[in-house]
Design a protein around this motif. Sequence first.
Motif, PDB file in Angstrom:
ATOM      1  N   LYS A  72       0.833  -1.211   0.000  1.00 42.87           N
ATOM      2  CA  LYS A  72       0.000   0.000   0.000  1.00 42.87           C
ATOM      3  C   LYS A  72       0.863   1.255   0.000  1.00 42.87           C
ATOM      4  CE  LYS A  72      -4.480  -0.753   0.330  1.00 42.87           C
ATOM      5  NZ  LYS A  72      -5.424  -0.179  -0.614  1.00 42.87           N
ATOM      6  N   GLU A 117      -8.985  -5.006  12.035  1.00 44.99           N
ATOM      7  CA  GLU A 117     -10.239  -4.534  12.625  1.00 44.99           C
ATOM      8  C   GLU A 117     -10.656  -5.329  13.857  1.00 44.99           C
ATOM      9  OE1 GLU A 117     -14.836  -3.750  11.156  1.00 44.99           O
ATOM     10  OE2 GLU A 117     -13.400  -4.671   9.816  1.00 44.99           O
ATOM     11  N   GLU A 169      -8.792   4.899  11.847  1.00 47.29           N
ATOM     12  CA  GLU A 169      -8.853   4.264  10.538  1.00 47.29           C
ATOM     13  C   GLU A 169      -7.690   4.765   9.685  1.00 47.29           C
ATOM     14  OE1 GLU A 169     -12.790   3.197   8.161  1.00 47.29           O
ATOM     15  OE2 GLU A 169     -12.306   5.320   8.065  1.00 47.29           O
ATOM     16  N   HIS A 210      -6.055   5.983   6.305  1.00 50.90           N
ATOM     17  CA  HIS A 210      -6.509   6.641   5.082  1.00 50.90           C
ATOM     18  C   HIS A 210      -5.343   6.795   4.115  1.00 50.90           C
ATOM     19  CE1 HIS A 210     -10.526   8.305   6.383  1.00 50.90           C
ATOM     20  NE2 HIS A 210     -10.052   7.783   7.506  1.00 50.90           N
ATOM     21  N   PRO A 259     -10.539   6.306   3.262  1.00 51.16           N
ATOM     22  CA  PRO A 259     -10.219   5.098   4.024  1.00 51.16           C
ATOM     23  C   PRO A 259      -9.625   4.021   3.117  1.00 51.16           C
ATOM     24  CG  PRO A 259     -12.432   5.851   4.529  1.00 51.16           C
ATOM     25  CD  PRO A 259     -11.940   6.676   3.367  1.00 51.16           C
ATOM     26  N   THR A 260      -8.544   3.409   3.563  1.00 50.90           N
ATOM     27  CA  THR A 260      -7.898   2.377   2.760  1.00 50.90           C
ATOM     28  C   THR A 260      -8.363   1.009   3.222  1.00 50.90           C
ATOM     29  OG1 THR A 260      -5.801   1.662   1.830  1.00 50.90           O
ATOM     30  CG2 THR A 260      -5.815   2.124   4.176  1.00 50.90           C
ATOM     31  N   ARG A 261      -8.276   0.059   2.351  1.00 51.46           N
ATOM     32  CA  ARG A 261      -8.753  -1.290   2.644  1.00 51.46           C
ATOM     33  C   ARG A 261      -7.675  -2.285   2.223  1.00 51.46           C
ATOM     34  NH1 ARG A 261     -14.422  -3.450   2.357  1.00 51.46           N
ATOM     35  NH2 ARG A 261     -14.123  -5.665   2.225  1.00 51.46           N
ATOM     36  N   THR A 283      -7.151  -6.058   1.368  1.00 53.56           N
ATOM     37  CA  THR A 283      -7.989  -7.199   1.011  1.00 53.56           C
ATOM     38  C   THR A 283      -7.277  -8.512   1.308  1.00 53.56           C
ATOM     39  OG1 THR A 283      -7.184  -7.105  -1.261  1.00 53.56           O
ATOM     40  CG2 THR A 283      -9.208  -5.933  -0.783  1.00 53.56           C
ATOM     41  N   TYR A 303     -17.704 -10.442   5.434  1.00 53.43           N
ATOM     42  CA  TYR A 303     -16.910  -9.855   4.358  1.00 53.43           C
ATOM     43  C   TYR A 303     -17.526 -10.210   3.008  1.00 53.43           C
ATOM     44  CZ  TYR A 303     -13.615  -9.492   8.178  1.00 53.43           C
ATOM     45  OH  TYR A 303     -13.039  -9.218   9.382  1.00 53.43           O
TER      46      TYR A 303
END
Length: 111
Positions: A17, A51, A65, A67, A72-74, A76, A101
């Motif tokens: 990321k 989380e 959170e 970002h 907001p970043t996720r 996977t 999910y």
Amino acid sequence: MPQRGPGPEFLKLVLSKLDCSEPSRVIRHDMGLDRFLTLVGLSRGILLALEGATGASYPGVIFREVHDANGPTRLTFRAYWREANRNPSLPFFLDLLRERYPDLSVDPGAA
């Protein structure tokens, strides 16, 4: 970051990321989440946690959170089960994953 469990994979996800090589300020310890949170509460650094860790309450610890430039970043993840593994818990495990999910790659209008 933990040296075991999800630690190494989590570090790879975070670094991908950030689009950089391993940062020199990441310290790895072989200890449980509760110990990490205690160190954070003592102002000994920050912890990137999944989380599931946010339900804990520790003095001096505030969960935020993550970002990126788009908000907001996720991160996977993928889950798989070997076809030869006939463990009876599989249907319950898959139901839990689907509930918690949902598959975001599926077009909702295609159903």
